[in-house]
Write an enzyme that holds these catalytic residues in place. Structure first.
Site, PDB file in Angstrom:
ATOM      1  N   ASP A  17       0.835  -1.398   0.214  1.00  0.00           N
ATOM      2  CA  ASP A  17       0.045  -0.358  -0.369  1.00  0.00           C
ATOM      3  C   ASP A  17       0.738   1.673   0.005  1.00  0.00           C
ATOM      4  OD1 ASP A  17      -1.433   2.294   0.844  1.00  0.00           O
ATOM      5  OD2 ASP A  17      -3.312   0.821   1.444  1.00  0.00           O
ATOM      6  N   HIS A  18       1.071   1.855  -1.213  1.00  0.00           N
ATOM      7  CA  HIS A  18       2.064   2.683  -0.952  1.00  0.00           C
ATOM      8  C   HIS A  18       2.121   4.567  -0.268  1.00  0.00           C
ATOM      9  CE1 HIS A  18      -0.411   4.746  -4.229  1.00  0.00           C
ATOM     10  NE2 HIS A  18       0.119   5.946  -4.025  1.00  0.00           N
ATOM     11  N   HIS A  43      -5.783   3.023   1.253  1.00  0.00           N
ATOM     12  CA  HIS A  43      -5.043   4.259   1.651  1.00  0.00           C
ATOM     13  C   HIS A  43      -5.343   5.293   2.657  1.00  0.00           C
ATOM     14  CE1 HIS A  43      -3.578   3.844  -1.880  1.00  0.00           C
ATOM     15  NE2 HIS A  43      -4.062   3.886  -3.100  1.00  0.00           N
TER      16      HIS A  43
HETATM   17  C1  BG6 Z   1      -3.610   4.468  -6.408  1.00  0.00           C
HETATM   18  C2  BG6 Z   1      -5.595   4.660  -6.925  1.00  0.00           C
HETATM   19  O1  BG6 Z   1      -3.878   3.863  -5.323  1.00  0.00           O
HETATM   20  O2  BG6 Z   1      -3.496   5.562  -4.795  1.00  0.00           O
HETATM   21  C3  BG6 Z   1      -5.638   6.212  -7.408  1.00  0.00           C
HETATM   22  O3  BG6 Z   1      -5.364   3.181  -7.650  1.00  0.00           O
HETATM   23  C4  BG6 Z   1      -4.497   7.095  -6.566  1.00  0.00           C
HETATM   24  O4  BG6 Z   1      -6.614   6.194  -8.504  1.00  0.00           O
HETATM   25  C5  BG6 Z   1      -3.411   7.055  -6.063  1.00  0.00           C
HETATM   26  O5  BG6 Z   1      -4.577   8.410  -7.940  1.00  0.00           O
HETATM   27  C6  BG6 Z   1      -2.998   7.945  -5.171  1.00  0.00           C
HETATM   28  O6  BG6 Z   1      -2.161   8.381  -4.758  1.00  0.00           O
HETATM   29  P1  BG6 Z   1      -1.225   9.726  -4.721  1.00  0.00           P
HETATM   30  O7  BG6 Z   1       0.001   9.214  -4.002  1.00  0.00           O
HETATM   31  O8  BG6 Z   1      -0.865  10.112  -5.718  1.00  0.00           O
HETATM   32  O9  BG6 Z   1      -1.922  10.099  -3.409  1.00  0.00           O
END
Ligand code: BG6
Length: 534
Positions: free
Chosen positions: A219-220, A282
């Site tokens: 989960d980045h 997230h």
């Molecule tokens: C991803 C989603 O996991 O996270 C995207 O699939 C979203 O739809 C993105 O735009 C948001 O990530 P960050 O790091 O740009 O906030």
């Protein structure tokens, strides 16, 4: 922390999760990383650029190989050229250093194959062994599943059949005489399931081949520097924790806003919706870090045990209050940065009659001793006025206001933790205005990453890839966490799909470039509170 063999890892375990700067302590063992789905967007935009930047920062071992695996027939050299272009465009450490690139690229390879074909995995194994022999690698392997989710189970099954990812010895087994066997770890991209049943089924499939200790569900958001700083902020500073509970906190808000629309991902998004795409993973992960009890140690399972308790304590939204606690909406045409933009239903690969939500606002409760009675307001959406992710903790008013009319401007204290952009933390306090009168105004005490540290935080994927190579799965989601968050989210999804005597739960609309529908405002103003303008 124990490694897969049950033995303590070679590199020392540090008690503090903010371990940047201690590069020499964090060099992983020599290894090979196989990326399934190497032709895809993720490999180009995130994975290879992250691996290059890690090399540039001398955080990868000098003996390290990358093997891209995908269906397209491409030569090693063509793949290297593509990756060079990708790193040139996306790596944090740019421009590329030609000498370093040449050395890095020599250890990049490409293997063509099919995810469902056992023969392709036997060929992969043969190729891996050759590469490992040529580079003197000890057989440590990481397999990254950057494929469509429909292939996750079959890739893992094929890895098992080809004996590419043997399970580690059970915990507590005697230490093997020649040291621990080489490791085999598997990183699984999101989405992990689409509801509780599919997530459970995928966990079952994955566990047939792999031990939980080998699995790294990514989960980045957990790799983002400010998200990790939530832990440090809470547990390395003695002054906040005593206030972090229902005696002092009035409510919590979490906003995950994006100004972009679905950006060519309409086909995926129209089946997902924002609740699955952003909230289940997230934002609930961020919430679990905000609300968890202090873990007894910073070992992976101690931290994840505490996060799990929060996810399990989420109160299911009762049907009687559903409309008061859950708002879903979809964007219509509007404007973004001064440009007119189309509505969601006009986006490419989106059904013109789609009822998929691009915005959700929720009010939820955590049924625990610490948080009883404290509402959490959470909202997330595409095509909102700006990109911002923020957690704000709103404290109760001072118990007795001494200042009469002059204190009219006193606002309850708010602690805002900005996850992105302009990463930082701000505490709003009431202060006396200069001058002879006792006038009070709200002011902000701020800390910003950019100005305080003067460095750009590393990309989330850099941190997570490095942690996986080091065998640290603290920042990865465990099977039970994924299931607990799906359990909560699935009840909402079901309710949205239900025909009730009152009809289906409505889908509101909002013009692109606004903060969601009026119902999202009502959700919070009905309680005498307001969304914080991030
Ligand atoms: C991803 C989603 O996991 O996270 C995207 O699939 C979203 O739809 C993105 O735009 C948001 O990530 P960050 O790091 O740009 O906030």
């Amino acid at each position: 922390m124990l490694d897969e063999s049950g033995a303590p890892p070679a590199s020392p375990v540090l008690p503090n999760p903010l371990r940047e700067g201690l590069a020499e302590e964090r060099i992983p063992e020599p290894a090979a990383m196989v990326i399934f789905g190497a032709s895809g967007d993720l490999a180009h935009r995130k994975l290879l650029p992250a691996l290059y930047s890690l090399t540039r920062d001398r955080l990868l071992p000098s003996r390290f190989a990358i093997i891209g695996f995908a269906r397209r027939p491409v030569s090693d050299d063509q793949f290297r050229d593509e990756m060079r272009a990708a790193c040139n465009e996306h790596a944090r450490r740019r421009p590329l250093d030609p000498e370093l690139w040449a050395a890095f690229a020599r250890n990049i390879f490409y293997q063509q194959g099919e995810y469902e074909d056992p023969g392709s995995f036997l060929s992969l194994k043969q190729r891996l062994v050759e590469i490992e022999r040529a580079l003197g690698l000890p057989g440590n392997r990481v397999f990254y599943l950057a494929t469509p989710p429909s292939s996750f189970a079959s890739v893992i099954r094929s890895l098992g059949q080809a004996e590419l990812a043997p399970k580690p010895p059970p915990l507590g087994s005697p230490k093997p005489a020649g040291g621990p066997p080489p490791f085999a770890r598997v990183i699984i991209e999101k989405p992990f399931g689409t509801d509780l049943d599919t997530a459970r089924a995928l966990n079952r499939d994955v566990h047939e081949t792999l031990d939980e200790r080998q699995i790294y569900r990514i989960d980045h958001y957990l790799g983002k520097e400010t998200v990790q700083n939530l832990l440090v902020f809470r547990f390395a500073n003695g002054i906040f924790e005593p206030l972090w509970n229902n005696r002092f906190v009035d409510h919590i808000q979490i906003t995950g806003a994006e100004s972009l629309g679905v950006e060519g991902r309409g086909g995926y998004f129209d089946h997902a919706g924002i609740l699955r795409d952003m909230v289940q993973n997230h934002l609930l992960q961020v919430l679990s870090l905000v609300a968890m009890e202090p873990p007894v140690t910073f070992e992976a399972d101690a931290v994840r045990d505490e996060k799990l308790k929060v996810l399990k304590a989420l109160r299911h939204v009762p049907s009687s209050d559903f409309d008061k606690q859950v708002v879903r909406a979809q964007y219509t045409a509007g404007s973004n940065a001064g440009q007119t933009v189309r509505g969601y239903r006009e986006e490419r690969d989106v059904s013109p009659t789609s009822t998929t939500e691009t915005f959700v606002a929720l009010k939820l409760y955590i049924d625990s001793w610490r948080w009883a009675g404290v509402p959490v307001y959470l909202r997330s959406g595409k095509r909102l006025p700006k990109r911002v992710t923020e957690v704000s903790v709103h404290f109760k008013e001072a118990p007795h206001l001494l200042f009469g009319r002059r204190g009219e401007n006193i606002r309850p204290n708010v602690l805002a933790i900005r996850i992105q952009p302009d990463e930082g933390i701000a505490l709003n306090i009431g202060s006396k205005l200069p001058g002879p009168a006792m006038e009070i105004a709200p002011v902000s005490m701020e800390f910003r990453y950019g100005t305080s540290f003067g460095v750009e935080p590393p990309e989330a994927y850099e941190r997570l890839l490095l942690d996986c190579l080091l065998g640290d799965n603290t920042l990865f989601t465990r099977a039970d966490e994924v299931e607990a968050s799906w359990a909560w989210v699935t009840r909402i999804l079901r309710r949205w799909g239900e025909e009730t005597p009152e009809g289906q739960v409505s889908l509101a609309t909002y013009p692109a470039g606004t903060w969601g529908p009026p119902a999202a405002e009502r959700l919070i103003t009905a309680d005498g509170r307001a969304w914080r303008l991030p």
